[in-house]
Motif scaffolding. Structure first.
Motif, PDB file in Angstrom:
ATOM      1  N   THR A 119       0.834  -1.210   0.000  1.00 11.10           N
ATOM      2  CA  THR A 119       0.000   0.000   0.000  1.00 11.10           C
ATOM      3  C   THR A 119       0.870   1.262   0.000  1.00 11.10           C
ATOM      4  O   THR A 119       2.104   1.181   0.012  1.00 11.10           O
TER       5      THR A 119
ATOM      6  N   GLU B 274     -13.717   6.594   1.104  1.00  8.97           N
ATOM      7  CA  GLU B 274     -13.234   6.415   2.485  1.00  8.97           C
ATOM      8  C   GLU B 274     -13.797   5.138   3.122  1.00  8.97           C
ATOM      9  O   GLU B 274     -13.050   4.366   3.732  1.00  8.97           O
TER      10      GLU B 274
ATOM     11  N   SER C 154     -14.817   2.413   1.861  1.00 10.92           N
ATOM     12  CA  SER C 154     -14.478   1.111   1.270  1.00 10.92           C
ATOM     13  C   SER C 154     -13.276   0.480   1.964  1.00 10.92           C
ATOM     14  O   SER C 154     -13.147  -0.736   2.046  1.00 10.92           O
ATOM     15  N   VAL C 155     -12.392   1.321   2.491  1.00 11.65           N
ATOM     16  CA  VAL C 155     -11.135   0.832   3.068  1.00 11.65           C
ATOM     17  C   VAL C 155     -11.365   0.005   4.325  1.00 11.65           C
ATOM     18  O   VAL C 155     -10.636  -0.941   4.609  1.00 11.65           O
ATOM     19  N   SER C 156     -12.433   0.362   5.077  1.00  7.06           N
ATOM     20  CA  SER C 156     -12.679  -0.369   6.323  1.00  7.06           C
ATOM     21  C   SER C 156     -13.424  -1.676   6.077  1.00  7.06           C
ATOM     22  O   SER C 156     -13.650  -2.452   7.000  1.00  7.06           O
TER      23      SER C 156
ATOM     24  N   PHE D 182     -11.476  -5.256   1.357  1.00  2.23           N
ATOM     25  CA  PHE D 182     -10.685  -4.234   0.668  1.00  2.23           C
ATOM     26  C   PHE D 182      -9.324  -4.772   0.238  1.00  2.23           C
ATOM     27  O   PHE D 182      -8.818  -4.429  -0.830  1.00  2.23           O
ATOM     28  N   CYS D 183      -8.736  -5.662   1.056  1.00  2.00           N
ATOM     29  CA  CYS D 183      -7.374  -6.152   0.788  1.00  2.00           C
ATOM     30  C   CYS D 183      -7.286  -7.063  -0.440  1.00  2.00           C
ATOM     31  O   CYS D 183      -6.202  -7.436  -0.845  1.00  2.00           O
TER      32      CYS D 183
ATOM     33  N   VAL E 280     -10.367   6.904  -3.897  1.00  2.00           N
ATOM     34  CA  VAL E 280     -10.795   5.758  -3.078  1.00  2.00           C
ATOM     35  C   VAL E 280     -11.899   6.207  -2.125  1.00  2.00           C
ATOM     36  O   VAL E 280     -11.682   7.131  -1.337  1.00  2.00           O
TER      37      VAL E 280
ATOM     38  N   LYS F 161      -4.486   0.617   8.165  1.00  5.73           N
ATOM     39  CA  LYS F 161      -5.857   0.416   7.669  1.00  5.73           C
ATOM     40  C   LYS F 161      -5.982  -0.962   7.017  1.00  5.73           C
ATOM     41  O   LYS F 161      -6.975  -1.655   7.181  1.00  5.73           O
ATOM     42  N   ILE F 162      -4.943  -1.337   6.254  1.00  2.34           N
ATOM     43  CA  ILE F 162      -4.955  -2.635   5.562  1.00  2.34           C
ATOM     44  C   ILE F 162      -4.886  -3.775   6.590  1.00  2.34           C
ATOM     45  O   ILE F 162      -5.482  -4.832   6.409  1.00  2.34           O
TER      46      ILE F 162
ATOM     47  N   LYS G 236      -5.406   7.538   4.300  1.00  4.87           N
ATOM     48  CA  LYS G 236      -6.626   6.823   3.946  1.00  4.87           C
ATOM     49  C   LYS G 236      -6.418   5.321   3.730  1.00  4.87           C
ATOM     50  O   LYS G 236      -7.299   4.517   4.047  1.00  4.87           O
ATOM     51  N   VAL G 237      -5.247   4.950   3.200  1.00  8.57           N
ATOM     52  CA  VAL G 237      -5.025   3.537   2.826  1.00  8.57           C
ATOM     53  C   VAL G 237      -3.782   2.952   3.524  1.00  8.57           C
ATOM     54  O   VAL G 237      -3.207   1.980   3.055  1.00  8.57           O
TER      55      VAL G 237
END
Ligand code: OOG
Ligand code: NI
Length: 270
Positions: A47, A122, A124-126, A130-131, A120, A57-58, A52-53
């Motif tokens: 990442t 916001e 969607s990352v949580s 997403f990974c 992206v 977060k990942i 944000k990413v």
């Protein structure tokens, strides 16, 4: 709906197979020689270090599934930071997540990356998936090439987005092979191209870890303005050695990892 960690890992495996033409036949090769059982040592994600990413977060889905932070690694020349996570259930693969230190790239690259990440959503990352959700932005061939001229990691991530870039066969769990050289020989005999940067085998019994990997095969990637053939994902092989206390070493080796990152390079070093 919440996925179990097994479902999450399986979804990541399916996504990975689609970008790694070599993976299915190699997995089958070892499955056939080992009563159908091929254990993963670890998987890896990439990442950008933008809020944000970010790596944290990942990592969130894995932490929520019971994974714990173990150790950190720095790769100054590649402008990368990495951390790995392990689950108390040792049958689950370790998770190695790296992030590119965006602020260390030239301004024009930083602008491209900020433009991509601004696309992206916001929320969607949580989400758990997403990974392995792939690329959440539009990107042009020119943006790809500009990033590639400074960081092959940045351009790979711009082209493919968020997804496992490799799975790793645990040689310790194979009954068919007990050394890495015989694995490399088998793969080369079958015609697979290996990453030879820093030598075919990275590491040694002295550092308690030996690793090798295929060189990611080119696949077609769509950009806003057309299609390009670029390296997708790769397959790794890892053999761990016991520490003085008899337990197998579970960490990584920065000097080896530095070369393993190059498995997705378009211009691999010899
Ligand atoms: C990770 C490269 C490092 C290892 O096992 O040392 C690595 C990557 O290519 O993103 O996987
Ligand atoms: Ni790896």
């Amino acid at each position: 709906m919440t996925l179990t960690i097994e479902q999450l890992l399986n979804a990541m495996w399916q996504d990975y197979l689609a970008l790694t033409p070599d993976a299915k036949p190699i997995h089958q090769l070892f499955a056939d020689l080992n009563q159908g059982i091929v254990v993963n040592d670890h998987i890896a994600l990439r990442t950008f270090n933008l809020e944000k990413v970010s790596l944290d977060k990942i990592a969130k889905s894995f932490i929520e599934a019971g994974y714990q932070t173990v150790d950190d690694y720095q790769f100054p020349a590649k402008k990368l930071f990495a951390r790995y996570f392990q689950h108390p259930d040792e049958t689950l693969p370790k998770v190695f997540i790296s992030e590119l230190k965006v602020e260390e790239l030239p301004q024009y690259c930083q602008e491209i990356i900020h433009d991509l990440v601004s696309q992206v959503p916001e929320e969607s990352v949580s989400q758990q998936g997403f990974c392995y959700s792939g690329r959440p932005w539009s990107v042009t061939k020119e943006q790809y090439q500009e990033l590639a001229s400074e960081s092959e990691y940045a351009s790979w991530l711009a082209a493919h987005g968020f997804r496992p870039n490799h799975f790793t066969v645990s040689i310790n769990h194979l009954s068919s092979h007990s050394n890495i050289e015989s694995i490399n020989q088998l793969l080369q005999d079958k015609g697979y191209t290996m990453n030879t940067s820093g030598g075919l085998v990275k590491g040694s019994p002295d550092v308690l870890l030996e690793q090798s990997s295929t060189l990611a095969k080119e696949i077609e990637v769509s950009f806003t303005d057309g299609v390009m053939k670029l390296p997708g994902c790769y397959y790794e092989f890892a053999l761990r050695y016991p520490m003085p206390n008899g337990q197998l070493y579970q960490g990584f080796v920065a000097a080896s990892a530095d070369k393993i990152f190059e498995s997705t390079d378009t211009k691999p070093s010899p």
